[in-house]
Design an enzyme around this catalytic site. Structure first.
Site, PDB file in Angstrom:
ATOM      1  N   THR A 144       4.968   1.926   6.268  1.00 20.87           N
ATOM      2  CA  THR A 144       3.583   1.474   6.325  1.00 20.87           C
ATOM      3  C   THR A 144       2.790   2.381   7.243  1.00 20.87           C
ATOM      4  O   THR A 144       3.253   2.727   8.339  1.00 20.87           O
ATOM      5  CB  THR A 144       3.394   0.017   6.808  1.00 20.87           C
ATOM      6  OG1 THR A 144       2.020  -0.172   7.169  1.00 20.87           O
ATOM      7  CG2 THR A 144       4.251  -0.362   7.996  1.00 20.87           C
ATOM      8  N   GLY A 181       0.833  -1.200   0.000  1.00 23.43           N
ATOM      9  CA  GLY A 181       0.000   0.000   0.000  1.00 23.43           C
ATOM     10  C   GLY A 181       0.869   1.252   0.000  1.00 23.43           C
ATOM     11  O   GLY A 181       1.883   1.287   0.687  1.00 23.43           O
ATOM     12  N   ARG A 212     -25.638  12.655  18.743  1.00 19.64           N
ATOM     13  CA  ARG A 212     -25.509  11.270  18.274  1.00 19.64           C
ATOM     14  C   ARG A 212     -24.221  10.638  18.771  1.00 19.64           C
ATOM     15  O   ARG A 212     -23.269  11.337  19.103  1.00 19.64           O
ATOM     16  CB  ARG A 212     -25.421  11.246  16.740  1.00 19.64           C
ATOM     17  CG  ARG A 212     -26.714  11.553  16.047  1.00 19.64           C
ATOM     18  CD  ARG A 212     -26.465  11.714  14.552  1.00 19.64           C
ATOM     19  NE  ARG A 212     -27.729  11.854  13.838  1.00 19.64           N
ATOM     20  CZ  ARG A 212     -27.855  12.394  12.638  1.00 19.64           C
ATOM     21  NH1 ARG A 212     -26.792  12.869  12.016  1.00 19.64           N
ATOM     22  NH2 ARG A 212     -29.024  12.460  12.062  1.00 19.64           N
ATOM     23  N   ASP A 227       0.409   1.433   8.776  1.00 17.51           N
ATOM     24  CA  ASP A 227      -0.062   0.591   9.888  1.00 17.51           C
ATOM     25  C   ASP A 227       0.891   0.619  11.092  1.00 17.51           C
ATOM     26  O   ASP A 227       0.512   0.221  12.181  1.00 17.51           O
ATOM     27  CB  ASP A 227      -0.215  -0.863   9.413  1.00 17.51           C
ATOM     28  CG  ASP A 227      -1.172  -0.998   8.243  1.00 17.51           C
ATOM     29  OD1 ASP A 227      -2.028  -0.112   8.065  1.00 17.51           O
ATOM     30  OD2 ASP A 227      -1.053  -1.990   7.497  1.00 17.51           O
ATOM     31  N   ARG A 273      -4.343   7.565   3.488  1.00 22.72           N
ATOM     32  CA  ARG A 273      -3.079   7.199   2.837  1.00 22.72           C
ATOM     33  C   ARG A 273      -2.618   8.229   1.823  1.00 22.72           C
ATOM     34  O   ARG A 273      -1.543   8.064   1.233  1.00 22.72           O
ATOM     35  CB  ARG A 273      -3.235   5.844   2.137  1.00 22.72           C
ATOM     36  CG  ARG A 273      -3.167   4.701   3.085  1.00 22.72           C
ATOM     37  CD  ARG A 273      -2.623   3.418   2.528  1.00 22.72           C
ATOM     38  NE  ARG A 273      -2.745   3.164   1.135  1.00 22.72           N
ATOM     39  CZ  ARG A 273      -3.244   2.051   0.614  1.00 22.72           C
ATOM     40  NH1 ARG A 273      -3.731   1.122   1.408  1.00 22.72           N
ATOM     41  NH2 ARG A 273      -3.264   1.857  -0.668  1.00 22.72           N
TER      42      ARG A 273
HETATM   43  O1  F6P Z   1      -1.267  -1.873   4.776  1.00 22.98           O
HETATM   44  C1  F6P Z   1      -1.776  -0.610   4.539  1.00 22.98           C
HETATM   45  C2  F6P Z   1      -3.263  -0.652   4.358  1.00 22.98           C
HETATM   46  O2  F6P Z   1      -3.733   0.676   4.175  1.00 22.98           O
HETATM   47  C3  F6P Z   1      -4.052  -1.329   5.465  1.00 22.98           C
HETATM   48  O3  F6P Z   1      -4.244  -0.501   6.589  1.00 22.98           O
HETATM   49  C4  F6P Z   1      -5.334  -1.687   4.748  1.00 22.98           C
HETATM   50  O4  F6P Z   1      -5.985  -2.783   5.352  1.00 22.98           O
HETATM   51  C5  F6P Z   1      -4.848  -2.055   3.378  1.00 22.98           C
HETATM   52  O5  F6P Z   1      -3.596  -1.395   3.192  1.00 22.98           O
HETATM   53  C6  F6P Z   1      -5.775  -1.663   2.259  1.00 22.98           C
HETATM   54  O6  F6P Z   1      -5.259  -2.134   1.074  1.00 22.98           O
HETATM   55  P1  F6P Z   1      -5.718  -1.687  -0.373  1.00 22.98           P
HETATM   56  O7  F6P Z   1      -5.201  -0.303  -0.621  1.00 22.98           O
HETATM   57  O8  F6P Z   1      -5.093  -2.695  -1.275  1.00 22.98           O
HETATM   58  O9  F6P Z   1      -7.206  -1.698  -0.370  1.00 22.98           O
END
Ligand code: F6P
Length: 344
Positions: A126, A11, A163, A128, A278
């Protein structure tokens, strides 16, 4: 002049461009020529490259994404994939390859080094933040900053409409993005993949928060497993070439929002920030970290220190074995659970 290939896999995330720039600046200073490999390991399999030099990368420090493109291609899952990588390494006349990625991309780099003694070094990236052997990965700070903005917006609308608002964030099997978003946004509850949700505790805390201020914010990690009955659904989900299920299909934010509404009677809405986490400009932290690990990767090549990854250890950039980074995922641990008990 020796050639260094650079690839970005998995990613994308903000920080990849500054990291590419760091490698190119340092590599040229050390007397190497850089070659951009297109779309991660796919480019190594297909022999797809682009020219890259200092002039080309000068201003990419503020650009999100990756100018080289990326993919989730795994050479070990493609017929003749590994053979093609080795052959193209020679055909491109590479002296070394800098692979930027997370556990999947660097897992391939680790194997290529272990099995074929290929001159590879790794750069950790990453959103993550789940790579071992480095304290942080670039991409994470920017992703949480974006999620924090989203949380702030949800608080505004949640407060106005009285909410409960549920924000689903990415992070795959690690809850770092959810945890840091929740802490930094003053959320009332956070659901992580590492900690089984105690539904009674969750509902109780949400009700109390709602009684006090007439709204509540819950942050949910995409990979969380709420109720046992949801587990069955996972078996049917598609997996990518690295065997990961495609989590966005699970809709955990929505499921948890429905669960909260049904069991508290409070109107509840959910939002999924998804890939917006991202994209966009890297934060200051990510620009500096990415630049530093990129430069360190070029230094590792210069020193012939292959099979290593540049890592942030404390406030220093150090070389660590690639194997240490990819052997085990770094997930939220007990120390953080104790902190969660105080905050949520
Ligand atoms: O590993 C990075 C990430 O953004 C994860 O957090 C997420 O689950 C995944 O990639 C999503 O992947 P894609 O962009 O292939 O949908």
């Amino acid at each position: 002049m020796k050639n260094i290939g650079i690839l970005t896999g998995g990613g994308d995330c903000p920080g990849l461009n500054p990291a590419i720039r760091g490698v190119v600046y340092a590599a040229e200073k050390f007397g190497y020529k850089c070659i951009g490999i297109m779309d991660g390991w796919k480019g190594m399999i297909e022999g797809n490259t682009m020219p890259i030099d200092r002039e080309r990368v000068e201003y990419i420090i503020s650009q999100g994404g990756t100018i080289l493109g990326t993919s989730r291609t795994n050479p070990y899952k493609k017929e003749n994939g590994v053979r093609s990588v080795i052959d193209n390494f020679k055909a491109m006349d590479l002296y070394a390859l800098v692979a930027m990625g997370g556990e999947d991309t660097l897992g391939v780099a680790t194997k290529l080094y272990d099995e074929y003694k290929l001159n590879v070094v790794g750069v950790p990236k990453t959103m993550d933040n789940d790579l071992s052997a480095t304290d942080y990965t670039f991409g994470f700070d920017t992703a949480v900053t974006r999620a924090m903005d989203a949380a702030k917006s949800l608080i505004d609308t949640g407060r106005s409409h009285r909410r409960v608002m549920v924000l689903e964030v990415m992070g795959r099997h690690a809850g770092w993005v959810a945890l840091f978003t929740a802490i930094s946004s003053a959320a009332d509850y956070v659901c992580l993949p590492e900690k089984k949700i105690d539904s009674n505790d969750m509902l109780d805390k949400i009700k109390k928060a709602y009684q006090r201020k007439r709204f509540a914010l819950v942050v949910v990690s995409e990979a969380v497993e709420v109720m046992q009955e949801e587990k069955d659904a996972i078996n049917t989900e598609e997996v990518d070439q690295f065997g990961h299920i495609i989590l966005k299909e699970r809709g955990m934010g929505e499921k948890i929002a429905r669960f909260i509404e049904k069991n508290t009677g409070i109107e509840t809405r959910h939002a999924v920030i998804g890939h917006m986490q991202r994209g966009g400009e890297p934060t200051l932290f990510d620009r500096i970290l990415a630049t530093r690990v990129g430069i360190k990767a070029a230094e590792l090549v210069r020193d012939g220190d292959f099979g290593k990854m540049s890592a942030l250890v404390g406030n220093e950039i150090k070389a660590v074995p690639l194997r240490d980074a990819t052997g085990e995922l770094k997930v939220v641990d007990k120390n953080w659970f104790d902190l969660m008990d105080i905050l949520f």
